[in-house]
Design a protein around this motif. Structure first.
Motif, PDB file in Angstrom:
ATOM      1  N   SER A  42      38.282  29.028  60.194  1.00 24.89           N
ATOM      2  CA  SER A  42      36.860  29.180  59.903  1.00 24.89           C
ATOM      3  C   SER A  42      36.586  28.857  58.442  1.00 24.89           C
ATOM      4  CB  SER A  42      36.397  30.613  60.204  1.00 24.89           C
ATOM      5  OG  SER A  42      36.899  31.513  59.223  1.00 24.89           O
ATOM      6  N   PRO A  43      35.344  28.489  58.123  1.00 24.09           N
ATOM      7  CA  PRO A  43      34.991  28.245  56.712  1.00 24.09           C
ATOM      8  C   PRO A  43      35.274  29.436  55.809  1.00 24.09           C
ATOM      9  CG  PRO A  43      33.302  27.347  58.142  1.00 24.09           C
ATOM     10  CD  PRO A  43      34.234  28.128  59.029  1.00 24.09           C
ATOM     11  N   GLN A  44      35.051  30.665  56.311  1.00 27.42           N
ATOM     12  CA  GLN A  44      35.311  31.831  55.473  1.00 27.42           C
ATOM     13  C   GLN A  44      36.801  31.977  55.162  1.00 27.42           C
ATOM     14  OE1 GLN A  44      32.861  32.730  53.750  1.00 27.42           O
ATOM     15  NE2 GLN A  44      32.322  34.791  54.417  1.00 27.42           N
ATOM     16  N   GLU A  45      37.655  31.637  56.115  1.00 25.36           N
ATOM     17  CA  GLU A  45      39.091  31.657  55.845  1.00 25.36           C
ATOM     18  C   GLU A  45      39.455  30.608  54.806  1.00 25.36           C
ATOM     19  OE1 GLU A  45      41.674  31.584  59.279  1.00 25.36           O
ATOM     20  OE2 GLU A  45      40.281  32.834  60.413  1.00 25.36           O
ATOM     21  N   SER A  46      38.791  29.452  54.862  1.00 25.84           N
ATOM     22  CA  SER A  46      39.015  28.420  53.848  1.00 25.84           C
ATOM     23  C   SER A  46      38.617  28.931  52.471  1.00 25.84           C
ATOM     24  CB  SER A  46      38.199  27.160  54.175  1.00 25.84           C
ATOM     25  OG  SER A  46      38.655  26.538  55.346  1.00 25.84           O
ATOM     26  N   ARG A  47      37.475  29.603  52.397  1.00 28.60           N
ATOM     27  CA  ARG A  47      37.007  30.135  51.117  1.00 28.60           C
ATOM     28  C   ARG A  47      37.980  31.182  50.590  1.00 28.60           C
ATOM     29  NH1 ARG A  47      32.325  33.012  51.025  1.00 28.60           N
ATOM     30  NH2 ARG A  47      31.966  32.422  48.856  1.00 28.60           N
ATOM     31  N   LEU A  48      38.431  32.090  51.479  1.00 20.99           N
ATOM     32  CA  LEU A  48      39.368  33.120  51.059  1.00 20.99           C
ATOM     33  C   LEU A  48      40.651  32.496  50.520  1.00 20.99           C
ATOM     34  CD1 LEU A  48      40.380  36.020  50.836  1.00 20.99           C
ATOM     35  CD2 LEU A  48      40.966  35.938  53.279  1.00 20.99           C
ATOM     36  N   ARG A  49      41.166  31.506  51.234  1.00 19.88           N
ATOM     37  CA  ARG A  49      42.397  30.851  50.778  1.00 19.88           C
ATOM     38  C   ARG A  49      42.188  30.165  49.430  1.00 19.88           C
ATOM     39  NH1 ARG A  49      44.168  25.963  51.567  1.00 19.88           N
ATOM     40  NH2 ARG A  49      42.563  25.512  53.110  1.00 19.88           N
ATOM     41  N   TYR A  50      40.996  29.571  49.233  1.00 19.34           N
ATOM     42  CA  TYR A  50      40.707  28.916  47.962  1.00 19.34           C
ATOM     43  C   TYR A  50      40.631  29.941  46.829  1.00 19.34           C
ATOM     44  CZ  TYR A  50      38.436  26.086  44.407  1.00 19.34           C
ATOM     45  OH  TYR A  50      38.139  25.437  43.240  1.00 19.34           O
ATOM     46  N   PHE A  51      40.010  31.082  47.095  1.00 21.22           N
ATOM     47  CA  PHE A  51      39.945  32.128  46.074  1.00 21.22           C
ATOM     48  C   PHE A  51      41.350  32.632  45.736  1.00 21.22           C
ATOM     49  CE2 PHE A  51      35.552  33.291  47.965  1.00 21.22           C
ATOM     50  CZ  PHE A  51      34.950  32.289  47.223  1.00 21.22           C
ATOM     51  N   MET A  52      42.217  32.740  46.744  1.00 20.99           N
ATOM     52  CA  MET A  52      43.598  33.168  46.507  1.00 20.99           C
ATOM     53  C   MET A  52      44.346  32.130  45.675  1.00 20.99           C
ATOM     54  SD  MET A  52      44.500  34.806  50.257  1.00 20.99           S
ATOM     55  CE  MET A  52      46.188  35.256  49.811  1.00 20.99           C
ATOM     56  N   HIS A  53      44.048  30.864  45.892  1.00 18.88           N
ATOM     57  CA  HIS A  53      44.641  29.802  45.080  1.00 18.88           C
ATOM     58  C   HIS A  53      44.205  29.948  43.628  1.00 18.88           C
ATOM     59  CE1 HIS A  53      45.451  25.797  43.459  1.00 18.88           C
ATOM     60  NE2 HIS A  53      44.161  25.693  43.182  1.00 18.88           N
ATOM     61  N   LEU A  54      42.912  30.178  43.407  1.00 16.48           N
ATOM     62  CA  LEU A  54      42.418  30.340  42.042  1.00 16.48           C
ATOM     63  C   LEU A  54      43.061  31.546  41.361  1.00 16.48           C
ATOM     64  CD1 LEU A  54      38.577  29.615  42.383  1.00 16.48           C
ATOM     65  CD2 LEU A  54      40.375  28.072  41.586  1.00 16.48           C
ATOM     66  N   ALA A  55      43.320  32.599  42.164  1.00 19.17           N
ATOM     67  CA  ALA A  55      43.933  33.809  41.613  1.00 19.17           C
ATOM     68  C   ALA A  55      45.444  33.673  41.448  1.00 19.17           C
ATOM     69  CB  ALA A  55      43.623  35.003  42.517  1.00 19.17           C
ATOM     70  N   GLU A  56      45.990  32.522  41.830  1.00 20.28           N
ATOM     71  CA  GLU A  56      47.415  32.220  41.673  1.00 20.28           C
ATOM     72  C   GLU A  56      48.286  33.243  42.397  1.00 20.28           C
ATOM     73  OE1 GLU A  56      48.329  31.724  37.541  1.00 20.28           O
ATOM     74  OE2 GLU A  56      46.710  30.282  37.215  1.00 20.28           O
ATOM     75  N   LEU A  57      47.845  33.665  43.586  1.00 18.81           N
ATOM     76  CA  LEU A  57      48.658  34.579  44.376  1.00 18.81           C
ATOM     77  C   LEU A  57      49.819  33.798  44.987  1.00 18.81           C
ATOM     78  CD1 LEU A  57      45.908  36.785  46.047  1.00 18.81           C
ATOM     79  CD2 LEU A  57      47.181  37.170  43.950  1.00 18.81           C
ATOM     80  N   PRO A  58      51.007  34.354  44.966  1.00 22.04           N
ATOM     81  CA  PRO A  58      52.234  33.558  45.211  1.00 22.04           C
ATOM     82  C   PRO A  58      52.575  33.338  46.681  1.00 22.04           C
ATOM     83  CG  PRO A  58      52.808  35.836  44.700  1.00 22.04           C
ATOM     84  CD  PRO A  58      51.312  35.745  44.570  1.00 22.04           C
ATOM     85  N   GLY A  59      52.997  32.108  46.984  1.00 24.51           N
ATOM     86  CA  GLY A  59      53.615  31.821  48.275  1.00 24.51           C
ATOM     87  C   GLY A  59      52.708  31.937  49.480  1.00 24.51           C
ATOM     88  N   LEU A  60      51.465  31.524  49.356  1.00 25.23           N
ATOM     89  CA  LEU A  60      50.503  31.659  50.460  1.00 25.23           C
ATOM     90  C   LEU A  60      50.863  30.733  51.612  1.00 25.23           C
ATOM     91  CD1 LEU A  60      47.803  32.725  51.580  1.00 25.23           C
ATOM     92  CD2 LEU A  60      46.670  30.874  50.320  1.00 25.23           C
ATOM     93  N   VAL A  61      50.848  31.279  52.848  1.00 26.12           N
ATOM     94  CA  VAL A  61      51.148  30.513  54.055  1.00 26.12           C
ATOM     95  C   VAL A  61      50.029  30.748  55.066  1.00 26.12           C
ATOM     96  CG1 VAL A  61      52.799  30.145  55.936  1.00 26.12           C
ATOM     97  CG2 VAL A  61      53.627  30.771  53.653  1.00 26.12           C
ATOM     98  N   VAL A  62      49.654  29.689  55.787  1.00 31.08           N
ATOM     99  CA  VAL A  62      48.596  29.765  56.798  1.00 31.08           C
ATOM    100  C   VAL A  62      49.213  29.944  58.187  1.00 31.08           C
ATOM    101  CG1 VAL A  62      46.687  28.519  57.901  1.00 31.08           C
ATOM    102  CG2 VAL A  62      47.039  28.317  55.429  1.00 31.08           C
TER     103      VAL A  62
END
Length: 307
Positions: A193-213
């Motif tokens: 969903s678009p909201q999941e995309s936004r959340l993942r993008y915010f996590m990228h900006l926050a440099e949270l480590p090792g994100l997996v979808v």
């Protein structure tokens, strides 16, 4: 077609006029009637160098919400005339390579990859929330997403990440291409969903480590037990975005509770995110995830929140 040919075709019911200057062929009696909107798009693009593009193509591919309606976005080759129909058409002059054009029920339309690129290069409308990269990632995630049978969806992936990259490469140097190149490296298969995309993008900006979808989390025996929307496997943190339309029925509530129990049994921590946490560029969501990471041994000085 000459004026005489046009008059002859209309007189013999071979053509019907859709609007001033736009005609469509009349099908055989056994053929289904074409919807008026799609018939208009056929008339505007069929047997021409023109192509449905931008928001109109995105709606045809269901990359963005909304009904297909005038004013239609129609691209004509660069150097040629632009369609001058203000109430019917938003005209663009751009040469779209033929390999990025397909025929969909008689409508010439840009491929999903080129359509995504058109949208990404336009950037956010004036006053819209989100930056250029974020707004390019969202339709990109939708373009590469595989339909989910468990949601009753059918069909196939619209485009691959490789096809998005190819479109960017072919487009070359143009205004906005830098943020598009950044976005294509952040697009991932599996985002629902678009909201999941936004959340993942915010996590990228926050440099949270090792994100997996959508990783498959397995029981020690190897049996797949659950599949979170997002996860930080190093810390065993599972992240679920709770969309109201899918998580408000009694059955879905029971499933969510059972998933949380399984998550805990396997030694993971589940973080549940709602629309309320997504306000202020996801600050509430990032803080919740941050707390879970610290709980699982993450070092606070290594974790950031974007400003």
């Amino acid at each position: 077609m000459t004026r005489r040919d046009l008059d002859h075709s209309r007189a013999n019911d071979l053509l019907r006029q859709l609007t001033h200057g736009v005609y469509s062929g009349v099908g055989l009696p056994h053929e289904p009637e074409v919807e008026p909107v799609r018939a208009l798009l056929q008339g505007l693009t069929e047997a021409t160098p023109r192509v449905a593009s931008f928001e109109t193509a995105a709606q045809l591919w269901s990359l963005i919400p909304g009904e297909i309606a005038p004013s239609f976005h129609i691209s004509s080759p660069a150097g040629g005339p632009r369609v001058q129909r203000p109430e019917l058409v938003v005209g663009h002059r751009i040469t779209v390579p033929e390999r990025f054009i397909v025929d969909v029920d008689g409508i010439r339309v840009t491929t999903p990859a080129w359509t995504w690129l058109d949208l990404a290069l336009r950037g956010p409308p004036s006053g819209a929330a989100g930056g250029e990269v974020e707004r390019a990632v969202i339709p990109g995630d939708q373009a590469v997403r595989h339909p989910r049978r468990e949601y009753g969806e059918t069909g196939q992936q619209l485009a691959s990440i490789a096809e998005l990259r190819e479109a960017v490469c072919v487009r070359g140097r143009t205004k906005g291409i830098r943020h598009v190149r950044q976005a294509v490296e952040l697009i991932r298969v599996g985002v629902d969903s678009p909201q999941e995309s936004r959340l993942r993008y915010f996590m990228h900006l926050a440099e949270l480590p090792g994100l997996v979808v959508n990783p498959v989390i397995r029981h020690p025996s190897g049996f797949p037990w659950f599949e979170p929307d997002l996860a930080l496997p190093e810390f065993r943190v599972s992240i679920q975005y709770e969309r109201e339309e899918f998580h408000s029925t009694p059955l879905s509530v029971r499933k969510d509770v059972r998933r949380s129990e399984i998550t805990e049994q396997l030694g993971w921590v589940e973080v549940r995110i709602t629309a309320d946490h997504m306000r202020d560029e996801g600050r509430g969501a990032i803080l919740r995830i941050h707390r879970a990471l610290v709980q699982r041994g993450g070092r606070p000085e290594k974790l950031t929140t974007h400003s």
